[in-house]
Motif scaffolding. Structure first.
Motif, PDB file in Angstrom:
ATOM      1  N   UNK A 257      -5.437  12.784   6.473  1.00 33.07           N
ATOM      2  CA  UNK A 257      -4.369  13.600   6.276  1.00 33.07           C
ATOM      3  C   UNK A 257      -4.860  15.087   6.154  1.00 33.07           C
ATOM      4  N   UNK A 258      -4.179  16.043   6.125  1.00 32.72           N
ATOM      5  CA  UNK A 258      -4.719  17.394   6.004  1.00 32.72           C
ATOM      6  C   UNK A 258      -3.351  18.274   5.362  1.00 32.72           C
ATOM      7  N   UNK A 259      -3.882  19.245   4.743  1.00 36.75           N
ATOM      8  CA  UNK A 259      -3.069  20.063   3.980  1.00 36.75           C
ATOM      9  C   UNK A 259      -3.519  21.587   4.460  1.00 36.75           C
ATOM     10  N   UNK A 260      -2.341  22.788   4.383  1.00 33.46           N
ATOM     11  CA  UNK A 260      -2.827  24.039   4.555  1.00 33.46           C
ATOM     12  C   UNK A 260      -1.972  24.963   3.951  1.00 33.46           C
ATOM     13  N   UNK A 261      -2.259  26.134   3.994  1.00 33.21           N
ATOM     14  CA  UNK A 261      -1.665  27.125   3.065  1.00 33.21           C
ATOM     15  C   UNK A 261      -2.110  27.816   2.118  1.00 33.21           C
ATOM     16  N   UNK A 262      -1.657  28.008   0.839  1.00 31.83           N
ATOM     17  CA  UNK A 262      -1.747  28.673  -0.316  1.00 31.83           C
ATOM     18  C   UNK A 262      -3.088  27.951  -0.976  1.00 31.83           C
ATOM     19  N   UNK A 263      -4.113  28.543  -1.248  1.00 26.97           N
ATOM     20  CA  UNK A 263      -5.208  27.942  -1.876  1.00 26.97           C
ATOM     21  C   UNK A 263      -5.163  26.958  -3.226  1.00 26.97           C
ATOM     22  N   UNK A 264      -4.180  27.122  -3.962  1.00 26.83           N
ATOM     23  CA  UNK A 264      -3.860  26.480  -5.106  1.00 26.83           C
ATOM     24  C   UNK A 264      -2.625  25.552  -4.812  1.00 26.83           C
ATOM     25  N   UNK A 265      -1.617  25.886  -4.367  1.00 26.14           N
ATOM     26  CA  UNK A 265      -0.710  24.854  -4.012  1.00 26.14           C
ATOM     27  C   UNK A 265      -0.945  23.618  -2.942  1.00 26.14           C
ATOM     28  N   UNK A 266      -1.508  24.206  -1.810  1.00 26.38           N
ATOM     29  CA  UNK A 266      -2.047  23.214  -0.825  1.00 26.38           C
ATOM     30  C   UNK A 266      -2.896  22.273  -1.269  1.00 26.38           C
ATOM     31  N   UNK A 267      -3.868  23.003  -2.255  1.00 25.67           N
ATOM     32  CA  UNK A 267      -5.187  22.004  -2.684  1.00 25.67           C
ATOM     33  C   UNK A 267      -4.278  20.996  -3.822  1.00 25.67           C
ATOM     34  N   UNK A 268      -3.434  21.553  -4.523  1.00 22.52           N
ATOM     35  CA  UNK A 268      -2.808  20.517  -5.385  1.00 22.52           C
ATOM     36  C   UNK A 268      -2.275  19.389  -4.695  1.00 22.52           C
TER      37      UNK A 268
END
Length: 431
Positions: A257-268
């Motif tokens: 999987x992968x996530x992208x976007x805001x450093x804090x919310x995407x990481x969460x």
């Protein structure tokens, strides 16, 4: 039926050991949770098209701007960095960014620099077409000071990340025994921070009082109450990070999987996916656990095998037994790991030595012996027994030898957990 033998295969280097146990002696076989297989290209495109708490990358950038893209170093090549980078650069070009305005900054942290062949591997088709820089945490002229965190960490960061119009972080999210989870803010600290900053941050892992060892909250799967993570977050907030792209591995060396976007919310969100896939909820611990790192390269040396050891030890009852298969064809893996294991006879001495000269490698050596204080570890390995003489680790060459030891220890062999890929699976117990 319960007395039928069940044959299990445990990887060891490039080979396998056969483990035969009666079915009624197997408590559970701990493997990763099922996840739907999706093509890497689809995973990357979907994440970039659906950023979390952020506009799309191509909408954030403007023509004429400079962009610094932070990537992981070659030791994290499972992330398939060249493929990830290809899609990110395509997105930047769509937003009007020219190739000669893109810098790729390798987040080496305290690791070594890259050779030409490794840079080619990292950049793929963009090798020679965009500027590549290895972060140097000891080069004062390439760093800028942003202030101290409330934990006392001086935050010195690579100027390329500060003197750019747009900053993009990439990386991978796995369980991490210091930060709780890798990825996200870790691309800043330790990724592109000064060596001094990194060591101060990581030293927060130790209890305030000498002799009390590692803080209970500094371990895999802990974020909220983990001072190492909280310190990293404070450092990350000192920068303007425009976008992140993080991948989560599967159990087979690919990307799940992968996530992208805001450093804090995407990481969460990425951490939640990682936990859902690799965090295995169990009701209770076992008296006996058979574990494999998952074979080469996860057991290339003891340094790398330490992750499997830490994970598998979680499943063992106090005074129970862990049999860990770790070939370690390249020995201990780091001179400082060897030094802190060999030069001291107990963990109090190791802790004192670590406090006087904290490095990540010394911490790993200490972690290995600290995490097995309350359990018995039998290591099936090619390591010379003498190397581990100052520890309580029992060294054998075969699984059969290890089996004989535990058979002699128990009147009746207890029910066991089997962990075929301990590097990828973390036992989690309900409070």
């Amino acid at each position: 039926m319960n007395n039928l033998q069940q044959k299990n295969s445990l990887k060891y280097g490039n080979n396998k050991f056969k483990l035969e146990l009666k079915k009624n002696k197997i408590k559970d076989i701990i493997t990763t949770n099922a996840i739907e297989k999706v093509e890497l290209e689809t995973i990357i495109k979907n994440a970039l098209a659906n950023p979390i708490a952020s506009s799309k990358l191509k909408e954030i950038v403007n023509p004429g701007e400079t962009v610094t893209v932070v990537i992981s170093d070659i030791t994290r090549s499972w992330q398939q960095i060249d493929k990830m980078l290809s899609f990110i650069i395509a997105e930047l070009k769509t937003g009007g960014i020219k190739l000669n305005d893109i810098n790729v900054l390798a987040a080496t942290g305290s690791h070594r620099f890259h050779n030409k062949a490794e840079i080619k591997t990292l950049l793929g088709k963009y090798y020679g077409k965009i500027n590549f820089v290895d972060h140097n945490g000891k080069a004062e002229e390439s760093l800028s000071y942003l202030g101290d965190t409330t934990y006392g960490t001086p935050v010195w960061i690579n100027k390329l990340a500060l003197e750019t119009d747009r900053l993009v972080l990439t990386g991978g999210i796995v369980f991490h025994d210091l930060a709780g989870f890798a990825g996200g803010r870790k691309s800043i600290l330790p990724g592109i921070a000064a060596y001094e900053s990194i060591m101060q941050n990581h030293s927060l892992s130790l209890s305030e009082k000498e002799g009390e060892g590692i803080k209970n909250t500094v371990t895999n799967n802990h974020l909220q109450d983990n001072p190492v993570n909280l310190d990293m977050l404070e450092a990350a907030k000192m920068l303007d990070v425009d976008f992140i792209f993080n991948v989560i591995p599967d159990a087979d060396g690919g990307i799940a999987a992968a996530v992208a976007g805001d450093i804090f919310e995407a990481h969460q969100k990425g951490c939640a996916i990682c936990k859902e896939y690799f965090g295995i909820e169990l009701e209770e611990k076992a008296d006996l656990v058979f574990a494999s790192c998952g074979g080469y390269p996860k057991d290339i040396n003891l340094y790398q095998a330490s992750k499997s050891l830490v994970n598998a030890a979680q499943a063992v009852k106090k005074e129970g037994y862990l049999i860990l298969l770790a070939e370690c064809r390249e020995g201990i893996g780091h001179s400082e790991v060897e030094e802190i294991i060999q030069n001291h006879t107990n963990n109090f001495e190791r802790e004192r030595a670590l406090r006087s000269n904290f490095t990540i490698s010394r911490y790993t050596g200490y972690l290995i012996t600290k995490r097995i204080e309350d359990i018995n570890l039998i290591l099936v390995t090619e390591l010379d027994k003498e190397i581990l003489d100052n520890t309580d680790i029992r060294v054998v060459k075969t699984l059969a030898e290890a089996f004989k030891i535990v058979e002699a220890e128990f009147d009746q062999l207890p029910q066991s957990y089997i962990m075929p890929a301990a590097a990828n699976t973390l036992p989690i117990f309900k409070d």
